[in-house]
Design a protein around this motif. Structure first.
Motif, PDB file in Angstrom:
ATOM      1  N   THR A  24       0.834  -1.198   0.000  1.00  0.00           N
ATOM      2  CA  THR A  24       0.000   0.000   0.000  1.00  0.00           C
ATOM      3  C   THR A  24       0.870   1.250   0.000  1.00  0.00           C
ATOM      4  O   THR A  24       1.736   1.418   0.860  1.00  0.00           O
ATOM      5  CB  THR A  24      -0.913   0.019   1.245  1.00  0.00           C
ATOM      6  OG1 THR A  24      -1.764  -1.124   1.218  1.00  0.00           O
ATOM      7  CG2 THR A  24      -1.766   1.280   1.286  1.00  0.00           C
ATOM      8  N   VAL A  30       1.842   4.914   0.751  1.00  0.00           N
ATOM      9  CA  VAL A  30       1.513   5.764   1.896  1.00  0.00           C
ATOM     10  C   VAL A  30       2.082   7.153   1.697  1.00  0.00           C
ATOM     11  O   VAL A  30       3.275   7.312   1.404  1.00  0.00           O
ATOM     12  CB  VAL A  30       2.079   5.149   3.196  1.00  0.00           C
ATOM     13  CG1 VAL A  30       1.973   6.134   4.350  1.00  0.00           C
ATOM     14  CG2 VAL A  30       1.366   3.866   3.539  1.00  0.00           C
ATOM     15  N   THR A  31       1.234   8.176   1.850  1.00  0.00           N
ATOM     16  CA  THR A  31       1.704   9.562   1.846  1.00  0.00           C
ATOM     17  C   THR A  31       1.348  10.279   3.148  1.00  0.00           C
ATOM     18  O   THR A  31       1.813  11.393   3.376  1.00  0.00           O
ATOM     19  CB  THR A  31       1.105  10.345   0.667  1.00  0.00           C
ATOM     20  OG1 THR A  31      -0.329  10.349   0.778  1.00  0.00           O
ATOM     21  CG2 THR A  31       1.512   9.722  -0.664  1.00  0.00           C
ATOM     22  N   GLU A  50      -3.026   8.810   7.687  1.00  0.00           N
ATOM     23  CA  GLU A  50      -4.416   8.442   7.420  1.00  0.00           C
ATOM     24  C   GLU A  50      -4.507   7.250   6.470  1.00  0.00           C
ATOM     25  O   GLU A  50      -5.398   6.399   6.608  1.00  0.00           O
ATOM     26  CB  GLU A  50      -5.156   9.648   6.833  1.00  0.00           C
ATOM     27  CG  GLU A  50      -6.648   9.431   6.608  1.00  0.00           C
ATOM     28  CD  GLU A  50      -7.448   9.518   7.897  1.00  0.00           C
ATOM     29  OE1 GLU A  50      -8.637   9.170   7.859  1.00  0.00           O
ATOM     30  OE2 GLU A  50      -6.893   9.930   8.916  1.00  0.00           O
ATOM     31  N   ASP A  51      -3.594   7.159   5.497  1.00  0.00           N
ATOM     32  CA  ASP A  51      -3.594   6.030   4.565  1.00  0.00           C
ATOM     33  C   ASP A  51      -3.484   4.706   5.317  1.00  0.00           C
ATOM     34  O   ASP A  51      -4.129   3.716   4.961  1.00  0.00           O
ATOM     35  CB  ASP A  51      -2.419   6.148   3.587  1.00  0.00           C
ATOM     36  CG  ASP A  51      -2.542   7.334   2.656  1.00  0.00           C
ATOM     37  OD1 ASP A  51      -3.669   7.809   2.425  1.00  0.00           O
ATOM     38  OD2 ASP A  51      -1.488   7.800   2.168  1.00  0.00           O
ATOM     39  N   GLU A  95      -6.572   1.808   6.137  1.00  0.00           N
ATOM     40  CA  GLU A  95      -6.338   0.421   5.715  1.00  0.00           C
ATOM     41  C   GLU A  95      -6.499  -0.549   6.892  1.00  0.00           C
ATOM     42  O   GLU A  95      -6.959  -1.682   6.718  1.00  0.00           O
ATOM     43  CB  GLU A  95      -4.932   0.303   5.125  1.00  0.00           C
ATOM     44  CG  GLU A  95      -4.686  -0.971   4.341  1.00  0.00           C
ATOM     45  CD  GLU A  95      -5.414  -1.004   3.010  1.00  0.00           C
ATOM     46  OE1 GLU A  95      -5.594  -2.111   2.457  1.00  0.00           O
ATOM     47  OE2 GLU A  95      -5.804   0.075   2.508  1.00  0.00           O
ATOM     48  N   GLN A 101      -9.486   4.521  11.341  1.00  0.00           N
ATOM     49  CA  GLN A 101      -9.537   5.926  10.969  1.00  0.00           C
ATOM     50  C   GLN A 101     -10.113   6.809  12.068  1.00  0.00           C
ATOM     51  O   GLN A 101      -9.834   8.007  12.117  1.00  0.00           O
ATOM     52  CB  GLN A 101     -10.317   6.127   9.660  1.00  0.00           C
ATOM     53  CG  GLN A 101     -11.707   5.528   9.640  1.00  0.00           C
ATOM     54  CD  GLN A 101     -11.712   4.162   8.999  1.00  0.00           C
ATOM     55  OE1 GLN A 101     -10.857   3.343   9.317  1.00  0.00           O
ATOM     56  NE2 GLN A 101     -12.662   3.916   8.105  1.00  0.00           N
TER      57      GLN A 101
END
Length: 359
Positions: A274, A276-277, A280-281, A285, A289
Motif C-alpha cells: 500500500t 503511503v503519503t 491516514e492512509d 487500511e 480511521q
C-alpha cells in the motif's frame, strides 16, 4: 516451583526449539514433568539421542533458581507461551519464540502496534517522512515497533517517544546489551516508555544471523509494517517479506526514481504494498480511521499571530532560520526565540542546524 524455570532450561538447551517444545508439551503436558523425565520417556516423546545428551548437559550446568534470580536482578521479565502477557499476535506466527525476555512493560494497548523500518543510511527525506508518519501514528495511539538500529529505526523510536506514545524495540542480542552502543540512552527511554524485547538469553552478543530472525518478530508483533525509506537490498525488505508471509499489511512510502535510497520502497509498491503519503492512509487500511480524529483533537495549535505567520512560511521542505527571518521581517533574536518555543510546543522541528519544518 514455577514452570518458568523449566521453560528457560529447555530454551537454553542446544537443539530444542519451538517444534520440540510443542512435542514435549503434547507428550508430557507441562515442561516441569518433561524436565524431570527419564531418558526412556524423553525418547518416547521424540527426542533423539543427541538431544537427550544435550538436555542432560544443560541439567548438569543449569541452576533454574539462579538463572531466574539473575533475570530479576537485571529487571527482566520472562514471558512464555503460557503467559497471558505474551503478545497474542506474535504467538500465532510460525516458529514463535517459546520464551521472550522483556525489559520494560508490555500493555494491552500494544495490541495496536505498527512496525516501522527502513535503511540505516537514512537521507533527510527519509528522516522527515519517518518522523511525520510516526509522530501522527503515535498520536493516534499506535505502538511503534522497530529494531533500535541506526537510521529509520532510531528516528521512529525517538519520534514516538517525543509524541508521548509507546514504542518497543526488538533486539538481535540479549536485552542487557545495547547495540549499537551509542543508542544506550535511547534504549533506556524505550524501556521506560515501552519495552526492549528479545528471544536471546542475557549476555548474547549481537551476531549477523540474529537480525533477520529478529525482523520476523517486529512483523509478527504488529498489525502491519511500514517501510519509509529503503534501497533495493535493504534489510528492511526482509521485514516486509516476513509481514507478507504472516498475513500482515505492508505499507511503503514512495521516493524519487533517480536515486537508489527509495528503490526498495518503490519496488514494494510495484509488487502490491500500500502506497503511503500520510498516516491516514495506514489508519484507513487498518480500519482505525477514528483514531485519526482523536489525534487531531489533541494536536497543538498556534497561540498567536507570530506563530501562525511562521507556520505559513514553513512549506513542505526545510527552511533556514535566516530565510524565515527575512521573510517574516522579525529581528533575528525574536525569530530564534519564537522557533525554540514552537519546537518545545511540538509545532515545528529542527531537522538540521538552523533548518526547520512543520512538526
Amino acid at each position: 516451583m514455577s514452570d518458568a524455570k523449566y521453560w528457560l532450561g529447555f530454551h537454553l538447551t542446544k537443539g530444542i526449539g519451538p517444534a520440540r517444545i510443542e512435542r514435549l508439551l503434547a507428550h508430557f503436558g507441562d515442561l516441569a514433568t518433561a524436565w524431570a523425565a527419564s531418558p526412556g520417556d524423553l525418547a518416547r516423546a521424540g527426542l533423539g539421542e543427541a538431544l537427550r545428551e544435550s538436555l542432560a548437559a544443560t541439567r548438569r550446568a543449569y541452576d533454574p533458581d539462579r538463572e531466574l534470580a539473575r533475570l530479576e536482578r537485571a529487571g527482566v521479565t520472562l514471558l512464555t507461551w503460557e503467559d497471558d502477557a505474551y503478545p497474542a499476535r506474535l504467538r500465532q506466527i510460525a516458529g514463535a519464540p517459546p520464551v521472550l525476555y522483556v525489559k520494560g512493560e508490555l500493555t494491552p494497548e500494544d495490541d495496536l502496534a505498527l512496525g516501522v523500518v527502513g535503511t540505516r543510511r537514512v537521507t533527510s527525506y527519509g528522516r522527515e517522512v519517518t518522523a511525520r508518519l510516526t509522530g501522527d501514528l503515535a498520536a493516534a495511539g499506535l505502538t511503534i515497533a522497530s529494531g533500535l538500529a541506526r537510521g529509520v529505526d532510531a528516528c521512529a523510536h525517538e519520534t514516538a517517544l517525543r509524541a508521548g506514545g509507546r514504542t518497543v524495540a526488538f533486539l538481535g542480542c540479549g536485552v542487557d546489551i545495547v547495540y549499537p552502543a551509542d543508542h544506550r540512552r535511547l534504549a533506556e527511554r524505550i524501556a521506560a516508555q515501552g519495552a526492549l524485547i528479545s528471544e536471546y538469553h542475557l549476555g548474547t552478543p549481537p551476531d549477523a544471523p540474529n537480525f533477520p530472525a529478529r525482523n520476523r518478530l517486529i512483523s509478527g508483533f504488529s498489525l502491519g509494517v511500514l517501510v519509509t525509506e529503503a534501497p533495493a537490498k535493504s534489510g528492511a525488505l526482509i521485514t516486509a517479506d516476513f509481514a507478507a508471509e504472516q498475513g500482515r499489511d505492508v505499507f511503503a512510502v514512495p521516493g524519487g526514481i533517480l536515486g537508489h535510497s527509495s528503490a526498495g520502497c518503490n519496488g514494494l509498491i510495484r509488487d502490491g504494498a500500500t502506497l503511503v503519503t500520510c498516516a491516514e492512509d495506514i489508519l484507513v487500511e487498518l480500519h482505525l480511521q477514528q483514531r485519526s480524529a482523536q489525534a487531531e483533537t489533541r494536536r497543538v495549535l498556534p497561540e498567536n499571530d507570530d506563530e501562525r505567520a511562521m507556520l505559513r512560511l514553513l512549506g513542505d521542505g526545510p527552511a533556514h532560520i535566516n530565510d524565515l527571518g527575512h521573510a517574516s521581517g522579525l529581528p533575528a533574536a525574536q525569530v530564534g526565540s519564537l522557533l525554540l518555543l514552537m519546537e518545545l510546543k511540538g509545532l515545528v522541528r529542527q531537522v538540521a542546524a538552523g533548518q526547520y519544518v512543520r512538526a
